[in-house]
Motif scaffolding. Structure first.
Motif, PDB file in Angstrom:
ATOM      1  N   ARG A  59       0.835  -1.283  -0.020  1.00  0.00           N
ATOM      2  CA  ARG A  59      -0.019  -0.044   0.003  1.00  0.00           C
ATOM      3  C   ARG A  59       0.672   1.314   0.029  1.00  0.00           C
ATOM      4  N   ALA A  64      -0.721  -1.877  -5.468  1.00  0.00           N
ATOM      5  CA  ALA A  64      -1.617  -3.121  -5.271  1.00  0.00           C
ATOM      6  C   ALA A  64      -1.827  -3.714  -6.650  1.00  0.00           C
ATOM      7  N   TYR A  85      -5.794 -10.712   1.526  1.00  0.00           N
ATOM      8  CA  TYR A  85      -5.606  -9.308   0.953  1.00  0.00           C
ATOM      9  C   TYR A  85      -5.689  -9.576  -0.681  1.00  0.00           C
ATOM     10  N   LEU A  88      -4.595  -6.938  -3.457  1.00  0.00           N
ATOM     11  CA  LEU A  88      -3.203  -6.496  -3.319  1.00  0.00           C
ATOM     12  C   LEU A  88      -2.375  -7.184  -4.279  1.00  0.00           C
TER      13      LEU A  88
END
Length: 238
Positions: A59, A64, A85, A88
């Motif tokens: 991040r 990402a 996540y 990402l």
């Protein structure tokens, strides 16, 4: 491209891959806490901690959706990263990846039980004397217990190693949505091909490639073949 190194390694271990892929992509790598040029650990980490740090790293750099190449321990982080996540990560190349619980037979459990008993006996003078009667040097036995990697560590890193290797990440594999390429060396003893077969079975969109005459660092042992397969998977062309 984001590169995630293995246990005991660092950014430099990926030098050949970085040099090749930098011709086509922006390549980013990090030294996990406790490795390379990152600060030593001050507390015990688990795979979730390394994953959270990697997510924050992605991040912070605004990358990402980056494709990921993960080796060995880095594969553990990639499994949780893709599972927790998904926004990402892009495509993932799991290289000699860890994360699957190894088969443990009677010999393993015998050694583990023996270590626990000796550890308890070492806490009392009478226990140490009792062991001496049977020709057992308790302190020496304890010092020599565990794998070579384990014995080379101390403090938070040793506790972290125990935490990491004892976590079975197989339950997370089915939730990985990222297209995944699994590359394993046929002669790898640390993360055998069997791990790749299990991962291929559980990850919905995965394919397994086994490199002959290659060990745990299959990307170094068979670099040309490794890169040829990776480039096709990632859509990298010259």
């Amino acid at each position: 491209m984001l590169l995630l190194h293995g246990w005991g390694a660092c950014i430099a271990s990926f030098a050949p891959i970085m040099n090749e892929l930098q011709k086509y992509r922006r390549v980013v790598a990090l030294d996990f806490p406790g490795f390379g040029e990152s600060a030593p650990l001050e507390k015990t980490f688990c795979v979730d901690d390394y994953t959270a740090i990697t997510a924050a790293f992605i991040r912070a750099l605004g990358i990402a959706g980056a494709d990921i190449i993960a080796h060995s321990f880095g594969g553990r982080v990639a499994i949780l990263l893709a599972s927790k996540y998904p926004e990402l990560v892009g495509r993932i190349v799991f290289t000699d990846a860890a994360g699957v619980r190894p088969r443990r037979g009677c010999k393993y459990y015998f050694k583990t039980y023996t270590y626990k008993v000796l550890k308890k006996l070492s806490g009392s003078a009478s226990g140490v004397r009792l062991c001496k009667l049977f020709g057992i040097d308790v302190k020496k036995k304890i010092q020599n217990a565990g794998s070579e990697d384990y014995r080379a560590l101390s403090g938070p890193m040793r506790a972290t190693f125990v935490s990491v290797v004892n976590q079975d990440l197989t339950p997370y594999l089915s939730s990985i949505k990222a297209p995944s390429l699994l590359i394993y060396g046929r002669e790898d003893k640390e993360t055998p091909v069997r791990y790749g077969e299990i991962m291929e079975k559980h990850i919905p969109d995965a394919g397994l490639v086994v490199l002959e005459h290659a060990g745990h660092y299959s990307y170094l042992d068979q670099f040309a073949r490794y890169m040829a397969v990776v480039k096709v998977f990632l859509g990298v062309t010259s």
